[in-house]
Structure formats: structure tokens, C-alpha cells
Enzyme design. Structure first.
Site, short mmCIF file in Angstrom:
data_model
loop_
_atom_site.label_atom_id
_atom_site.label_comp_id
_atom_site.label_asym_id
_atom_site.label_seq_id
_atom_site.Cartn_x
_atom_site.Cartn_y
_atom_site.Cartn_z
N HIS A 1 -6.05 -0.15 11.29
CA HIS A 1 -5.18 -0.40 12.45
C HIS A 1 -5.85 -0.02 13.76
CE1 HIS A 1 -1.46 -0.26 9.58
NE2 HIS A 1 -2.11 -1.40 9.52
N ARG B 1 -7.19 -7.73 7.61
CA ARG B 1 -5.88 -7.57 6.96
C ARG B 1 -5.73 -8.50 5.75
NH1 ARG B 1 0.00 -9.07 9.16
NH2 ARG B 1 1.24 -7.63 7.92
N ASP C 1 -13.24 1.38 15.88
CA ASP C 1 -13.77 2.73 16.14
C ASP C 1 -12.76 3.76 15.60
OD1 ASP C 1 -11.67 2.62 17.90
OD2 ASP C 1 -12.89 2.48 19.70
N ASN D 1 3.83 -10.97 4.14
CA ASN D 1 2.69 -11.86 4.43
C ASN D 1 2.97 -12.86 5.54
OD1 ASN D 1 0.97 -10.74 2.51
ND2 ASN D 1 1.81 -12.02 0.86
N GLY E 1 -4.73 -7.79 -7.33
CA GLY E 1 -6.18 -7.65 -7.26
C GLY E 1 -6.84 -8.63 -6.31
N SER F 1 -5.56 -14.80 -4.51
CA SER F 1 -4.24 -15.37 -4.83
C SER F 1 -3.42 -15.57 -3.55
CB SER F 1 -3.48 -14.50 -5.82
OG SER F 1 -3.33 -13.19 -5.32
N THR G 1 -8.43 1.33 22.32
CA THR G 1 -9.47 0.28 22.25
C THR G 1 -9.00 -0.79 21.26
OG1 THR G 1 -10.54 1.66 20.58
CG2 THR G 1 -11.45 1.78 22.82
N PRO H 1 3.30 -1.69 0.85
CA PRO H 1 4.31 -0.78 1.41
C PRO H 1 4.78 -1.26 2.78
CG PRO H 1 2.13 0.22 1.52
CD PRO H 1 1.97 -1.08 0.78
N HIS I 1 -4.36 -7.62 2.03
CA HIS I 1 -3.19 -8.25 1.39
C HIS I 1 -3.59 -9.02 0.14
CE1 HIS I 1 0.22 -7.94 4.52
NE2 HIS I 1 -0.68 -7.01 4.78
C1 HEM Z 1 -1.09 1.71 4.32
C2 HEM Z 1 -0.21 0.81 4.44
C3 HEM Z 1 -0.17 -0.26 5.48
C4 HEM Z 1 0.95 -0.70 6.10
C5 HEM Z 1 2.37 -0.19 5.87
C6 HEM Z 1 0.55 -1.72 7.01
C7 HEM Z 1 1.41 -2.45 7.79
C8 HEM Z 1 1.02 -3.36 8.74
C9 HEM Z 1 1.93 -4.10 9.57
C10 HEM Z 1 3.44 -4.02 9.50
C11 HEM Z 1 1.19 -4.84 10.44
C12 HEM Z 1 1.69 -5.72 11.57
C13 HEM Z 1 2.35 -6.96 11.10
C14 HEM Z 1 2.99 -7.63 12.28
O1 HEM Z 1 4.01 -7.12 12.74
O2 HEM Z 1 2.45 -8.64 12.78
C15 HEM Z 1 -0.20 -4.59 10.15
C16 HEM Z 1 -1.24 -5.14 10.82
C17 HEM Z 1 -2.55 -4.94 10.47
N1 HEM Z 1 -3.01 -4.23 9.40
FE1 HEM Z 1 -1.91 -3.02 8.21
N2 HEM Z 1 -0.80 -1.88 6.94
C18 HEM Z 1 -1.28 -1.01 6.02
C19 HEM Z 1 -2.58 -0.90 5.62
C20 HEM Z 1 -3.62 -1.64 6.13
C21 HEM Z 1 -4.96 -1.67 5.60
C22 HEM Z 1 -5.39 -0.94 4.33
C23 HEM Z 1 -5.69 -2.46 6.41
C24 HEM Z 1 -7.15 -2.80 6.29
C25 HEM Z 1 -8.08 -1.91 6.02
C26 HEM Z 1 -4.83 -2.94 7.44
C27 HEM Z 1 -5.22 -3.75 8.48
C28 HEM Z 1 -4.36 -4.29 9.40
C29 HEM Z 1 -4.81 -5.07 10.54
C30 HEM Z 1 -6.25 -5.34 10.92
C31 HEM Z 1 -3.67 -5.49 11.20
C32 HEM Z 1 -3.61 -6.40 12.42
C33 HEM Z 1 -3.60 -7.84 11.95
C34 HEM Z 1 -3.62 -8.87 13.06
O3 HEM Z 1 -3.79 -8.54 14.22
O4 HEM Z 1 -3.46 -10.04 12.71
N3 HEM Z 1 -3.58 -2.44 7.22
N4 HEM Z 1 -0.26 -3.69 9.10
#
Ligand code: HEM
Length: 368
Positions: free
Chosen positions: A214, A80, A268, A112, A90, A94, A263, A184, A84
Site C-alpha cells: 500500500h 495488487r 518506498d 475484485n 493459488g 484464475s 509518496t 480479507p 488477488h
Molecule cells: C492484508 C490485507 C489487505 C487488504 C485488506 C487490502 C485491501 C485493499 C483495498 C480495500 C484496496 C483499495 C480498493 C479500492 O478501494 O479501490 C487495496 C488497494 C491496493 N492493494 Fe491491498 N490489501 C491487502 C493486502 C495487499 C497486498 C498483500 C498487496 C501487495 C503486496 C496489496 C497491494 C495493493 C495495491 C498496490 C493497491 C492499490 C491498487 C490500485 O491503485 O489499483 N494489498 N487493498
């Protein structure tokens, strides 16, 4: 004898036919390999540190293999972090800059706040290890983030791939508004998500594929409570809604749950199976299966993990090249990933001399 030569001719013809038939297949494989990665951004290359720090990649990999064993969530946190970093201004590290009296850190902006401290610590630990092994500050913080994300994907069970390297680090963070304008919200629908991604040249395929990140990690109730309160989102599977209700019994609960119920710690394609079962966590996840523009690819990835992995490599490497700073005139290589380099008396914008010598040598192809 005649019989034998007929048999030889028949065997040769069969071999020729086999060769002819297999020729296009071989060409396809080569073409697929060539298409595995998006075009590389100018200034990036797969072997950027080959001469200046040949052990860089193995150091990152070995460190993470043991760090993720201690804390499985670190892999998700680093995957993640790279996202971010790249979406905002970019892939320039940062996101790592701490606040100063004059500049507020990106880390303080709402989206963040849930990045994990363990991810920032891992990058700093890697900074120290790499500096020892390279004999100085050679590898940029932005490249460390990209390598750490790649190895996290692999360690969690995802595809192995190469990372284009040579990014440089920003001199300053993006503004708080810029963070909100680039990332977003999880309450977004596909139309909104596509609008955000279009600004950085990512398309619907990239959206479906990158959302597959996710497949690991966790989220706080605040990120999906819009689907529970004041009324339940009708697209939620009833059983799943009840489970979420147990974790988040009222608006404002501070608990967490896993992103992928099947999982949670494995990289996966089960995230897509969740979506098919209406068990996607965020509106931004589940809408990928509701919207006709993205539904076909979700369905494909749910039944074809290989297809997901191949496209993930392509889209994540593409994401990893957003607005990169390259060449010695842009950005710097931070000695401390959390702070801009102190400006020198020579007024060279905080880029200290030894690094410039190394980088100039790399750029001019000199062997040090
Ligand atoms: C498309 C738009 C996306 C949105 C709206 C979004 C939103 C979020 C949100 C809200 C969380 C949880 C934050 C929390 O409540 O703790 C999250 C977690 C996460 N996101 Fe996304 N995300 C997006 C795209 C991505 C992308 C592109 C990736 C990587 C390829 C990604 C990887 C992750 C991962 C791995 C977590 C878990 C982080 C952790 O366990 O610490 N997300 N995301």
C-alpha cells in the site's frame, strides 16, 4: 633491518587479524544472499524459460517501463493483481478468467471489483508480445502476472529481484464464496488478518511486509468509510481525518484517494511512516501499528527501508508460490489469458499439442 622485519611481521599480523575479522562478515553476506528467497516450490525455477523463451523477461520489463510512463497507476494495479491471484486458489491466473455461461468470473466478486481494467489489458498485451517473441504460447499467464508485478515494484522504485517461474494456469476460476473466504476486508483487524493469512502459511512478518504494497496506488471511499461514519475512528490523526472527510463527505461517496499520502507513486517505506503518524488508510493498515504483535516490525520498517525491501522480496516471492500448479499434468498454459483453452478432439483438457511438446521437452531437459 631488524626494525624492518618487525614492521613486516606486524603488518602481516594486522592483515591476518583483518582477514579473521572479515571472515564471519563474508559468511554473513553469503548467508544473507542464500536467505534472500524462500525455498522454491517444486517445479519452479529462476531459469524456467531460458531455453524456450530467453527474451521473456526483457519483453515484460521493456513493455512495462513504457506502459507505466503512460499510466503511473498501472504499477499499483499489477502489484495488487498478483496478490488477488495468489490469495485465491493459488497463483494460477484464475483471476484473469472471464465469466462463461456456466462459471462466474472471480472478477465479479466484491473484493475484485476495484481491480483496474488496465492491469488485465496489460497482461493480454504481454501475452501477445510474448507469443510473437517465443514463437508460440510458452509463458503461462500466471508467470506473466508474477513478472509484471515484479517489474512494477522495480519501476516504482522498489527492490529488484528474481521471480521463480514455471507456474501453470488454472482450468477454472474459484467460486465467489472462495474469493470472500480468501481476501480479507479492509475493515479487518490484525487478529482477523492473521487468521486469513495462516490458511495459506503466511505469518505476521508476511502480513506487515506485504501490507507495505500500500505504498502505492489508490482506494475508494467505500474501502475506508467505516473509519469516518457514523463516528470517526479514534486512531485517525485529526488532520488526516479532515482530509479524508473532504474526499468522502458522506457515506456512499465514490471518490478515491491515495494509499500513501507521503509518496503515493513511489515504492518506498513511507507507508510505515504514515502508520506511525496514524495516517494509515484502512483499519487493516492502521491496526498493524496498534497491535503489539505487529507494531515492532512497522516501527522497524519506518526507519529502515533496506530492511523492508529485503523482507518484501522474501514475502512477495513466498506469496508468489502459493499453491502453484506445476508439471505437465496440472493446469494448462492459456493461449488467451481470459479463457480456458478450447478442448481438443483428443480430449486433452484443452491443452493443445504444440504446447505439450514444448513443455515436455523442457521437463525432460531436451534442447529444442
Ligand atoms: C492484508 C490485507 C489487505 C487488504 C485488506 C487490502 C485491501 C485493499 C483495498 C480495500 C484496496 C483499495 C480498493 C479500492 O478501494 O479501490 C487495496 C488497494 C491496493 N492493494 Fe491491498 N490489501 C491487502 C493486502 C495487499 C497486498 C498483500 C498487496 C501487495 C503486496 C496489496 C497491494 C495493493 C495495491 C498496490 C493497491 C492499490 C491498487 C490500485 O491503485 O489499483 N494489498 N487493498
Amino acid at each position: 633491518m631488524a626494525e624492518r622485519s618487525t614492521a613486516v611481521v606486524a603488518a602481516s599480523a594486522a592483515l591476518l587479524l583483518l582477514l579473521l575479522l572479515s571472515a564471519p562478515a563474508t559468511a554473513d553476506v553469503a548467508a544473507a544472499a542464500a536467505n534472500r528467497y524462500p525455498p522454491l516450490a517444486s517445479g519452479l525455477s529462476f531459469d524456467f524459460y531460458k531455453k524456450t523463451c530467453p527474451k521473456a523477461e526483457s519483453i515484460v520489463r521493456d513493455f512495462l517501463a513504457s506502459a507505466v510512463k503512460q499510466n503511473v497507476g498501472l504499477a499499483a494495479a499489477l502489484i495488487r493483481l498478483h496478490f488477488h491471484d495468489c490469495f485465491v486458489q493459488g497463483c494460477d491466473a484464475s483471476i484473469l478468467l472471464d465469466s462463461t455461461p456456466t462459471e462466474k468470473s472471480e472478477q465479479e466478486a466484491g473484493p475484485n471489483l476495484t481491480l483496474r481494467p488496465a492491469a488485465f489489458k496489460a497482461i493480454n498485451d504481454l501475452r501477445a508480445r510474448l507469443d510473437r517473441a517465443c514463437g508460440g504460447t510458452v509463458v503461462s499467464c500466471a508467470d506473466i502476472v508474477a513478472l509484471a508485478a515484479r517489474d512494477s515494484v522495480g519501476i516504482a522504485g522498489g527492490p529488484a529481484y528474481q521471480v521463480p517461474l514455471g507456474r501453470r494456469d488454472s482450468l477454472s476460476p474459484a467460486s465467489q464464496t472462495a474469493v470472500f473466504d480468501a481476501l480479507p476486508a479492509p475493515t479487518s483487524n490484525v487478529t482477523t488478518l492473521l487468521r486469513f493469512l495462516a490458511r495459506i502459511n503466511l505469518d505476521a512478518t508476511d502480513l506487515v511486509t506485504l501490507s507495505g504494497g500500500h505504498t502505492v496506488g489508490i482506494a475508494h471511499c467505500s474501502s475506508f468509510e467505516n473509519r469516518l461514519f457514523p463516528t470517526k475512528d479514534g486512531t485517525l490523526n485529526q488532520w488526516f481525518a479532515r482530509q479524508l472527510g473532504l474526499t468522502c463527505p458522506a457515506k456512499g461517496a465514490v471518490n478515491t484517494t491515495v494509499n500513501d499520502i507521503r509518496t503515493p507513486n513511489t515504492f518506498d517505506n513511507k507507508y510505515y511512516v504514515d502508520l506511525l503518524n496514524r495516517e494509515g488508510l484502512f483499519t487493516s493498515d492502521q491496526d498493524l501499528f496498534t497491535d503489539a504483535r505487529t507494531k515492532p516490525l512497522v516501527t522497524k520498517f519506518a526507519v529502515d527501508q533496506q530492511a523492508f525491501f529485503e523482507q518484501f522480496v522474501y514475502s512477495y516471492v513466498k506469496m508468489g508460490q502459493i499453491q502453484v500448479l506445476t508439471g505437465s499434468s496440472k493446469g494448462q498454459i492459456r493461449a488467451n489469458c481470459s479463457a480456458r483453452n478450447p478442448a481438443t478432439a483428443a480430449g486433452n483438457d484443452g491443452d493443445l499439442l504444440p504446447w505439450s511438446v514444448v513443455e515436455t521437452a523442457v521437463e525432460t531437459g531436451l534442447v529444442l
